[in-house]
Design an enzyme around this catalytic site. Structure first.
Site, PDB file in Angstrom:
ATOM      1  N   ASP A  45      65.780 -26.941 -51.725  1.00  8.86           N
ATOM      2  CA  ASP A  45      66.698 -28.500 -52.319  1.00  8.86           C
ATOM      3  C   ASP A  45      65.623 -29.234 -52.161  1.00  8.86           C
ATOM      4  OD1 ASP A  45      68.758 -29.874 -52.341  1.00  8.86           O
ATOM      5  OD2 ASP A  45      69.219 -31.046 -50.185  1.00  8.86           O
ATOM      6  N   HIS A  85      48.841 -20.252 -53.535  1.00  6.38           N
ATOM      7  CA  HIS A  85      50.215 -19.368 -54.414  1.00  6.38           C
ATOM      8  C   HIS A  85      51.150 -21.399 -55.194  1.00  6.38           C
ATOM      9  CE1 HIS A  85      47.294 -16.583 -54.617  1.00  6.38           C
ATOM     10  NE2 HIS A  85      48.303 -16.656 -54.874  1.00  6.38           N
ATOM     11  N   HIS A  90      40.196 -21.813 -54.060  1.00  8.94           N
ATOM     12  CA  HIS A  90      41.493 -21.402 -53.889  1.00  8.94           C
ATOM     13  C   HIS A  90      41.943 -22.337 -53.145  1.00  8.94           C
ATOM     14  CE1 HIS A  90      44.724 -18.611 -53.478  1.00  8.94           C
ATOM     15  NE2 HIS A  90      44.465 -18.591 -51.873  1.00  8.94           N
ATOM     16  N   CYS A 121      57.506 -21.142 -44.142  1.00 14.63           N
ATOM     17  CA  CYS A 121      56.959 -19.867 -44.134  1.00 14.63           C
ATOM     18  C   CYS A 121      56.019 -19.128 -43.349  1.00 14.63           C
ATOM     19  CB  CYS A 121      56.820 -19.922 -46.164  1.00 14.63           C
ATOM     20  SG  CYS A 121      55.115 -20.440 -46.624  1.00 14.63           S
ATOM     21  N   ARG A 142      57.899 -24.403 -54.893  1.00 10.67           N
ATOM     22  CA  ARG A 142      56.556 -24.182 -53.053  1.00 10.67           C
ATOM     23  C   ARG A 142      55.223 -24.254 -53.819  1.00 10.67           C
ATOM     24  NH1 ARG A 142      55.918 -19.995 -49.804  1.00 10.67           N
ATOM     25  NH2 ARG A 142      57.056 -18.425 -51.286  1.00 10.67           N
ATOM     26  N   CYS A 169      52.610 -23.345 -51.913  1.00 12.02           N
ATOM     27  CA  CYS A 169      52.525 -22.533 -51.001  1.00 12.02           C
ATOM     28  C   CYS A 169      50.385 -22.596 -50.323  1.00 12.02           C
ATOM     29  CB  CYS A 169      52.903 -21.265 -50.525  1.00 12.02           C
ATOM     30  SG  CYS A 169      52.834 -20.201 -49.063  1.00 12.02           S
TER      31      CYS A 169
END
Length: 138
Positions: free
Chosen positions: A116, A108, A105, A68, A122, A124
């Site tokens: 897997d 997310h 912050h 990502c 996740r 991120c």
């Protein structure tokens, strides 16, 4: 007056501690561009801490390549060091991840994407919101 200002001075101590880019992400909820952060492809062993306050956030053993463009983790080092907020910005519902110690912050949390990993989660996280501490060689 912002909750982060010093009473009587009107100054924000985070502006003095953080670079303008760090401040924009950590204190204003911004996001760095994908594939530009220093840790998105880091594969070294070690730990990740909050760049603002130093709280331990993630371990490299929970980091994975989600393709990502941001560092991705399947679980935090300690739940107490992470705070979760409902985020309905950007026309979608997401879970914002913040530092449990200083409320900065971080990024997310996404679930159910089919990775897997042991948790199918996740985290991120923006590279700029963390410092990496390489594991000592014995």
């Amino acid at each position: 007056m912002s909750e982060h200002q010093n009473p009587g001075t009107g100054t924000d101590p985070w502006r003095e501690k953080l670079s303008p880019q760090e401040y924009q992400v950590l204190r204003q909820g911004g996001t760095e561009r994908a594939y530009t952060g220093e840790y998105w492809d880091n594969k070294a062993a070690g730990t990740y801490s909050c760049r603002a306050c130093g709280a331990h956030l993630f371990a490299s053993t929970e980091k994975f390549d989600s393709r990502c463009g941001w560092p991705s983790f399947f679980e935090p080092a300690a739940d107490a060091n992470i705070r979760y907020l409902r985020d309905t910005s950007m026309g979608m519902e997401r879970t914002e991840v913040r530092c449990g110690s200083c409320d900065s912050h971080l990024g997310h949390l996404f679930t159910g994407e089919g990775f897997d990993t042991p948790t199918d989660q996740r985290y991120c996280i923006n590279s700029i919101s963390m410092d990496f501490h390489e594991a000592s060689e014995s």
